[in-house]
Write a protein that holds these residues in place. Sequence first.
Motif, PDB file in Angstrom:
ATOM      1  N   GLY A  38       0.815  -1.212   0.000  1.00  0.00           N
ATOM      2  CA  GLY A  38       0.000   0.000   0.000  1.00  0.00           C
ATOM      3  C   GLY A  38       0.845   1.257   0.000  1.00  0.00           C
ATOM      4  O   GLY A  38       0.518   2.237  -0.666  1.00  0.00           O
ATOM      5  N   ALA A  39       1.941   1.229   0.758  1.00  0.00           N
ATOM      6  CA  ALA A  39       2.844   2.385   0.779  1.00  0.00           C
ATOM      7  C   ALA A  39       3.441   2.619  -0.611  1.00  0.00           C
ATOM      8  O   ALA A  39       3.462   3.755  -1.104  1.00  0.00           O
ATOM      9  N   GLY A  68      -3.425   0.615  -3.093  1.00  0.00           N
ATOM     10  CA  GLY A  68      -2.873   1.934  -2.801  1.00  0.00           C
ATOM     11  C   GLY A  68      -2.755   2.803  -4.042  1.00  0.00           C
ATOM     12  O   GLY A  68      -2.870   4.020  -3.966  1.00  0.00           O
ATOM     13  N   GLY A  77       2.217   1.594  -3.561  1.00  0.00           N
ATOM     14  CA  GLY A  77       1.161   1.992  -4.484  1.00  0.00           C
ATOM     15  C   GLY A  77       0.732   3.440  -4.279  1.00  0.00           C
ATOM     16  O   GLY A  77       0.503   4.174  -5.239  1.00  0.00           O
ATOM     17  N   SER A  78       0.659   3.863  -3.026  1.00  0.00           N
ATOM     18  CA  SER A  78       0.251   5.243  -2.733  1.00  0.00           C
ATOM     19  C   SER A  78       1.294   6.242  -3.216  1.00  0.00           C
ATOM     20  O   SER A  78       0.947   7.297  -3.764  1.00  0.00           O
ATOM     21  N   GLY A 130      -2.370  -4.494  -1.561  1.00  0.00           N
ATOM     22  CA  GLY A 130      -1.448  -3.442  -1.175  1.00  0.00           C
ATOM     23  C   GLY A 130      -1.108  -2.480  -2.297  1.00  0.00           C
ATOM     24  O   GLY A 130      -1.583  -1.347  -2.317  1.00  0.00           O
ATOM     25  N   ARG A 148       0.938   6.454  -6.933  1.00  0.00           N
ATOM     26  CA  ARG A 148      -0.234   7.259  -7.289  1.00  0.00           C
ATOM     27  C   ARG A 148       0.061   8.749  -7.126  1.00  0.00           C
ATOM     28  O   ARG A 148      -0.281   9.559  -7.971  1.00  0.00           O
ATOM     29  N   THR A 197      -7.576   4.699  -6.756  1.00  0.00           N
ATOM     30  CA  THR A 197      -8.174   5.586  -5.758  1.00  0.00           C
ATOM     31  C   THR A 197      -9.610   5.919  -6.111  1.00  0.00           C
ATOM     32  O   THR A 197      -9.900   6.976  -6.635  1.00  0.00           O
TER      33      THR A 197
END
Length: 151
Positions: A25-26, A89, A28-29, A85, A32, A92
């Motif tokens: 997730g970290a 992430g 992927g975020s 994850g 993004r 959205t």
Amino acid sequence: MFGVVRVRARRPFPWAVVLAVALGGALGSVARYGVSLWVGRGGAGFPWGTLAVNVVGCLIIGAVTVLLEEFGNPHRLVRPFVGVGVLGGFTTFSTYVADVGDLLAAQRPVQATVYLFGTVALGVVSVVCGAVSVRALAGRAASRARGGERS
């Protein structure tokens, strides 16, 4: 009169899975956020960055799902890391809904409607394209391995 009492055994908490999702997730975020900086909002405040990450994320979800389910035997943490994850992430859909609200608040109901339904339609098409592409590439590779295609 008295029934058997069944005691349910507690499973240990899946810390490895939680950590895999958190790390993915970290990543992927951050990806993004990088895309949103690179693409920006575009003309007239249209949310091109959000549209881009959601469509690309759906394409990758289709491809990765086929790779993992049909052509691989992945480690048990790969799906949570990549699917939940990284891609969770990266995509959205909460921002997508907020963007629809922003377009409506800016008195752009046509753009909001096109964006609302267009994002979902493009997402579904992208998932299918990702899955079909991986299957086609895998079929080509298998054909070459059998000697079916000559270069």
